[in-house]
Each structure stands twice: as C-alpha cells, then as structure tokens.
Design a protein around this motif. Sequence first.
Motif, PDB file in Angstrom:
ATOM      1  N   VAL B 123       0.818  -1.207   0.000  1.00 32.55           N
ATOM      2  CA  VAL B 123       0.000   0.000   0.000  1.00 32.55           C
ATOM      3  C   VAL B 123       0.855   1.261   0.000  1.00 32.55           C
ATOM      4  O   VAL B 123       0.575   2.206  -0.731  1.00 32.55           O
ATOM      5  N   SER B 124       1.910   1.285   0.818  1.00 30.69           N
ATOM      6  CA  SER B 124       2.664   2.530   0.929  1.00 30.69           C
ATOM      7  C   SER B 124       3.306   2.888  -0.399  1.00 30.69           C
ATOM      8  O   SER B 124       3.285   4.043  -0.813  1.00 30.69           O
ATOM      9  N   PHE B 127       0.471   3.939  -2.919  1.00 29.22           N
ATOM     10  CA  PHE B 127      -0.080   5.254  -2.585  1.00 29.22           C
ATOM     11  C   PHE B 127       0.926   6.354  -2.897  1.00 29.22           C
ATOM     12  O   PHE B 127       0.573   7.418  -3.408  1.00 29.22           O
ATOM     13  N   LEU B 181       1.058  -4.710   5.076  1.00 31.73           N
ATOM     14  CA  LEU B 181       0.728  -3.657   4.117  1.00 31.73           C
ATOM     15  C   LEU B 181       0.673  -4.189   2.695  1.00 31.73           C
ATOM     16  O   LEU B 181       0.414  -3.447   1.762  1.00 31.73           O
TER      17      LEU B 181
END
Lengths: 501, 586
Positions: B123-124, B127, B181
């Motif tokens: 995700v990091s 994003f 994540l």
Amino acid sequence: MISLAESWLPVLVIATSLVTALCIFPLREDQVRLRSALNIFGATLKIVFVAIITIGFLDGRDYQSRLQFLPGLDIVFSVNPISLAFLGLSAVLWFVTTVYAIGYLENAEHRSRFFGFFSLCVTATMGIALAGNLFTFFIFYEMLTLATYPLVVHSGTWKAITAGRTYLLYTVGGGALMLLGIVWLQAIAGPVEFSTGGVLDHVAHRRAELIGIFVLLVTGLSVKAAIVPLHGWLPRAMVAPAPVSALLHAVAVVKAGAYGILRFIYDLFGIPLAASLNVLTPLAIMASVTIIYGSIRALMQTDLKRRLAFSTISQVSYIVLGAAIVGPLATTGAIAHLMHQGLMKITLFFCAGNFAETLDVHSVDQMNGIGRRMPITMGLFTIAAFGMIGAPPVAGFASKWYLGAGALAADQVWVVPVLVGSTMLNSAYFLPVVYAAWFKQPAVPWPDPDRRKRFETSSLLLVPCAVTGIASLLAGVFAGSRWSPLGLATQIAAELHDLWI
Amino acid sequence: MDLSLVPWLAIFTVPLASAFAVMLPGTRPIGLRVAPFAAMPALALAIVELGDSVLHAPWLLLGAEFGLGLVRQMFLFFTATIWFCAGIYSREYMRNDPELPRYWTYFLLTMTGNIGLIVSFDVSGFFCFFILMTFAGYGLIVHDGSSAARRAGKIYIIMAVIGEAMLLSGFLLLWQDASSLNIPDLVQAFDSSSYRNIAFGLILGGFGIKAGVIPLHIWLPLAHPVAPTPASAVLSGAMIKSGLLGWLLFLPLGSDEFKAWGPLFIFAGLVAALAAAGFGFLQRDPKTVLAYSSVSQMGLMSIGIGVALIEPNTWPFMAIVIVFYAAHHGFAKAAVFLGVGVAGLTSERTWQRLMITIGLAVPAFSLAGAPLTSGAAAKNALKDSLGIAPSFWEEFLTFMLPVAAVGTTLLMARFLKLTLVRASRTEEKVLPARLAIPWLVLVFLSASSAWILPWYFEIDGIPSSRTSSSYIWTGLWPVALGLLIYAVATSVARRGYGAGVRGIPPGDILAAVEWLIEQVMKPIRDRLAPGVKRRSRQIEAVWDAWDPRHTPWRMLIQSDVVLARFGTAGVLLLAVIGALLILIRG
C-alpha cells in the motif's frame, strides 16, 4: 554500576552549549570568526556526545548523572528512549540552525547577545530532554522561557517587545501551574523520578488528586505546546528572526511542551494509570480541536511566517494526539512525528527566512513566480509542504499513517476524519503557495541574483535548508529502515508498550 | 541490498533521475536527451517475463514490495508503451516550447508515479506513486498557463485532494484487520473488517475520481484536453487507467459478499457510457470530445467490475478481460490524441494527408467497436465473460452494450469531423517523421492489440480471431446506426435546431455543482464572514490595547524587558547558574 563516563556524559551534553554561551557573551560584536568557530565547535561536540550516548544506549548501557541540589532534591539527568529521540533531534537541528543563524545575521546587531541566548536556549532544551525527574524538568523548562525571551524581542521594535511580553505572560503562567502540580505531586507521592512505564502506581488510589495534578501539569505544558486556547503567544512570537522561529517551532519551545506531555504520560503516570484516570480522551479531543483550528487559522493568514506558525500549532498537536491515544501504533506515530515535524517545519522556516533575506518577500501574495528566482529554496519548501500535507514519500505521511492506524486500533474512529480533514486543510493552505511560486508570473521581475554568490542566496542559508529538507524526504523514503526516525520510534514504542508490533 | 531488486528500482528511478537532471541547469542537456527514452526500462520489464515473484525492500517507505503477475504485466506493457511513444512524440512536438524543462520535469515525474504504482505490491508504495502521479500531473494540465488550463487545474487538484483523502481513510480502515501492508493481505481484511462497506465506498470513490466515474468525472473533460497533446495522450490513455487498476487491486472482487455494490458499478458505468457520449457529442474541441469518450469507455470497464461483483465466479477471467479492454482503449485513445497533433500539421502531400485520415480513422473505429478491429474483440470479450454466469444482467447488458457502441460511434464521427476540418485550415507543409512514427506505432498497436496481447501474454478466451458473420453483424449495426444518427443530427443542427443543447460546456454537471456551492457559500461569505471577521478584529484590538504593565505581572515583565536591553544581562544569568552548579557539586 555506572561508570564515570556514563555518569558524566549527560552533563557534558548540556555543558557543551552552556560553555559555548558563557564564552560568547563577553565577545565583541566584530569577533565574528571566533564566535562562529565557538558556535560550530560547541554544536559539533554536542553531536558527538549525543552520538556516543545513542550508540551506548542501544548497546544497553545506562546513562545517569545525579547532582544534589538540596538535601532530598536532586538534579537528575538520565537517558531513556523518548529522551533519546528528542536529544538527537535537538542536537542535529541545533547544529543546522547555528550555521543558518550565522548566515542569517551576517550584518545584524547584538550578535553576541543573540548567540549567547541562542546557546542558552539549547542548553535548556537539552536539560529538558535529559531531565530525570520533575524538579530537573521544571528548572530547565523555566530556563527555556527566560532564555528564549531575549531572542523573541531581539529586534527591539515595539512589536517585538509586545510579543515578548505576551510570550512571557503565557509561559510564566503555564510554568506556575506546572509548579503547583509538581508540588502537589511531591506532597502525595514523595520524590519521584521518571521511569518507563510510570512511577505513580503506589498512589494510584488517590484518583481525584492525580486527575487534578495531571490537569495542572498538562495545562502548564499546553502553553508551550500551543494547544488551543493557550496558543495565543505563538503567532505573535513570529516577530523573532527566522532562525529563532525555526528553532522555536521545530525543537525548542513548542517541542518542549509536546515532549513534556509525552514524558509525563509515558514515564510519570504510565499508560495504564493515565488511561484509567480518563484524562487521555479529553486531551485527545483538545489536540484534535487544535489540529483543525490551527489549520483553519493558517488558511486565513497572508503573512508566510504567520501561516507557518498556525500550521505549527496544528502539527504539534499531532504529537499530543498520538500520546493521548493508547497503543503502540499511536505512540510510534507521536514519537516519529516529534522528529518528522521538526525536520519539515525547520525547513519551511529556513525557506521563509531565505525568501525574506534574499528578496524581502514576507507575504504569500508576493511569492508569485518565486520558484524561478530561487528554485532550490522553493523546491525544498515544496518537499516540506507536501510532507506537512502528509503526502508520501515525505516523512509526514509515515507519522500520519501511524497516528490514524493507532487511533483505529484504539477504537477511536473519530480521529480519522480529524486527520483527513487536517490533510485537506493543509493542502488548502500549502498548495496555493506552491502553485503561485512555480506557475504564476511575478508582478515585477525579480532583482538579478547577487553575482558574488554561487547559488541563488548565501550558501550559509541554503545548505542548512537543503540538509533538513532532504532529510525530511529521506526520513520518509527510507521510513522502513531500522535507523530512520520511524524505525527508532517503532523500537521506542515497542519498549514502552513492551511488545513488538 | 538484493541485486534482483535492481530492475524493479530501475524502472522508476530512471524517469525520476531524468526528472532531476532536467530540473538542474547543470545536467539539463543530458536530462533532455535521456528524457524521451525514460520509459524504456519499464517497457523492457513488461516484455521480459519475470514470473510471479514478489521482491521485498523493507527499508523503503513503510516496507515496499514489488512484483508483476499477469494483470500488472499487461498494465505495465500498455502504460509504458504509451509513455514511451508520448515521450518520443514530445521531443518533436514540444521542441519550441518556452517552458520545455518544466514540461519534461512534470512529464517524467508523472511517468515515475504511473509506472511505479503498477509494480507496487504494498500500500505505501502504491499510494506514494499514485500521489506523485496525481500531483505531478497537475503540472502537465496547467502547462500552457491559459485561464482554461488554470481553471481545469484548480478543479483537478480539488478533486484529487478529495480522492487522496478518501483513499487514505479507506486504506487505514482496512489496515486494522490486515496482517501486513501487502495489497492482497489488505484486501483479505475485507472479510473481517467491521468497516468493510465504508472502506469499500471510500476506495470506490477515491479511485473513481481518477477513473472519471460519473459524477466524479467533472474534472476530466476540462483537464485532459487543456494539457499539451502528448500529455493529453498519457492522461487519457494511461493515467486514467490507474484508477481502474486501483479498483482491480484493492476491491474484494471475487468475494461474494459485496454483491450489493455490483448494480451501483453497472448503473454508474452505463450512465457514464451513455451520458458522456451525449455530452461529448455537443463539444466543439476535438480533444474534449475524446475526453468524454474516455469517460464513456471507462464506464464500460466499470460495468465489467460490477458484473464481477455480482457474479464472483466470473472473476479471474474478468480481470484479464478488463485489462485487455483497458489496453485496447489505452492504445486507441493515445493514438487519436497524438493524431490531433499530427492533423494540426497537415502536409501538402496527398499520400501524407491520406495516411493521416486513415491513421485517425483506424483507432476511432476501433474505439467504436467496428467489426474486425481490436475494439470489437474487446467488446466481444466483455460480452462473452458475461455469458459465464447467465443472469438478468447478461441479457440487460447484451442489450445495452450495443447502445453504448452507438454512442461511441457518434463521438468518433464528431471527433473525425472536427479534427479533419480543423486540419485543412493549417499551413504547415511537411509532417515530421519524429512526430509521425510514435503516432503510427500507436495506431498500429490500436489496430492489432487484439492479436498481439493474447498471443504474447498467452491468454485464452479473447475472441480476437472470430470473424463469423454473427460477430461481424453485432459489431456492424451499432456503428452503422451511429453514423446514421450522426448524419441526421448534423443536418438537423445545420438547419438551426437544438441550439440550446449545444451550449453545454465541458464538465457538464460541473456548472450545476458550482452553482450549488455558490448558493451555499454566498450567504456565508456575505453575511456570516464579515461578522466573524469584525468580531475577531474587535477581540484582537482589545487584546492589543491591554497593557500588562497595569497588572500584577508588572514587576516580572519590567524586569525582563530591562534584562533584554542589556547584552551583558546574559552573563549575569549565567553567573547565577554557574554558582548554582558549583553549589550542587559541593
């Protein structure tokens, strides 16, 4: 058994800046080289000592200095995980700011006075960082107030004197409240020293009194941490020279307040006790109100430094918010933001100082097209601004992410809209500045760059700014690394909560 | 560091480093030379088969992971190709632009984001790249500095910030119940999360803004056309698909617990497909017509997602079909956008004019789904995948999809008319090869993607080679009907009818939204705000007039004011502290 070095290093860390201050005060105005050399030497020495302490502490060594002040009243300096975070941040940023200040005040008056008090201010901050008990904390907390005052009124204008007066009123009042709380606590619990996990369990049954003490202590700290409605002094204190604002907002005063709240919750009351007193949720609400209020006020400002000041009010409360939410994730977020906010905000203030010094630009309206004339400074400003908004990969994202996750883990879902709302407000007051700087045309062409300077402005102003700006980017890009601020914060939080995430 | 990470890091560090090289005056010449080719590592990675392995870089961001897999690899293939062609095209097209370094900086940063998000497995990382793409894309939209560009940019950035906020909250809500994540882990959390439907809605909306789903599309018909032509091509061809990819990756597709969301997707998609065709038909700028066509086509792709939500057993195959459709649309849309720029430089030579007309018509008819084109194959694949799970929706969509194709035909006829008419007015003499080649490559790919993609990525079930008469007929009649309607509509308009509807501006309901916001804001601005301002000024005035010297603080304040006046006062203070320290030692 604590060895000699281990018992003296904390004192040495404080002494580096105290001695620097003592040496600088008597210097004549024109002894620029000597003064600068002393400043840099002191700052370097401090970084070395702090590095030794950091490495030693992570190796499992204990650092503690104990000096008897009065019988039964010791001055104690000790190193614990949270203090390490604050100590490292202060040492590094002090060095950077010293370099910047030397460049910024190149032709200013009263430089010996300025740098003397500047060093004293850092002494006080170091003392706060290392304070091992409430008494030590209080002494240095008050010293910080007094040492910062001459910096705020440095220019000597009527506006500065008024701002200084306001500053003193607020902080002295806050200090008085804190003193009351400390005495009360001493009365019921006896002499206590900070220790991870809290030290008040033996008086946990005296709930009402403990709540009263907590309120007094935290209200006292809230003044410096600029929590609404005790924030009034901060925007006024913007009259100070840029390096002072930078230090005030990133490390010294505002951070000292936030750091104090962290210490009191984690190392004095302890999380379980603080949670059982039901004082944390009101604190979280106060912090959230401050976050939103600060952002909205920032939106209304046209003066760049004032806008940044209100942004500080908002951002520092992230730390308080993280402290007020129970759980390792929120703690990680709080401690990481303590460092991240320092890096990003100091960059923003350095940039604002560069604009003011180089082009006499103070207002947001004057910044049209400034990216063409000062691309490096504006580039760094852009990085830091995106960090404040919380856009990855700049550091601000990591702390915001952990704060949000921590709030959800603690079932405080209402925090998420606060964080998201603040993100949007931050965008609303930073993005127009960034847009104007890069895309708009200046009303009048910028004056030509000074031929004697290699870069767009003096390198003494540019390099510190670049160091912190790039650091705030790297802190986010390599957030997953063990040695990043987030990595350290994760380890600290794990220790505080006694579990790995 | 793991050496196997190098190719993964290269695909976004090359454009990133080129962006920095262009930014800095010292390295600018090198940067500008490398810039058009910056998408090459990504293209190479998409072509070379690397398997399904996922690489971890725990030190990067919040623990980055990189990997491909079939869906991402196809995505990377068409995205990198479009960026590469647009880059080569820009080299010629933007040659005389006064803001060339700025253009390339934003072009490369946007490319970095768009490519990086495709290969991100966590995700990091996703994003981070998504945000980089979004904010850097702003620089492309406002590039020419006109008032239309500034307005488009403003609406774009407002919608983008809202989108990021939605995504951030959605991800956070899910992460509570996720073990890591990693994106698949995060999607797993839909099973257990107590905020599952809120998170679903937030992710739907957050990516929906990027994908231009109605009514979140209001920025798109403004923003896509105002950018320089090669930037429009990547905005509409490649970047818009990142919203779609977000849906594919982050929504619990294939789970049968979110059926209720399916009709919403289908409904929104149908409205987009039809309404955008209507609004687009009324536009005067060919690039705006194309932007509306993108909204309309994205609508068809969201219908696919809706079907997958309702009929989870269509899922793994539907993902491939949707990506296939996305690739077809990406190539064709990029080709027509670049074609607008090429047509603007029409040559005197007849064969070149003929080539331009054909080169515009091929991707345009492909988009409309004319028989034997890639578009027909993509539409048939979508239709076939519905057949896997026969239901009410299958019959409904079998009826509706041709209607959408009629709409697209209308749009494309309008686009060709506008472009070719405009082209005949220009005075340029020759068509530069540097402009023509990247465009022709995309034209070729838009014509042949239905054969190339299934062959190269070894996908079964894409009905590319079906040429039976029934397939030709289903592809033919909507196009024929669309052309007929177009002919009727233009002749009606020529007689002066329907002037009222022709005034619909780009952004359609945006005007209504703005009117609504104005109605809400006006009383606040006119009545509430002055009062608040006055009151707060009064409070500040009282505060400033208040003199602490008349208070009990007097002594303290004065002593400190006096202190401040003397530089030596510091010495005094220090002497006291020094004495204290000596006392302490004793």
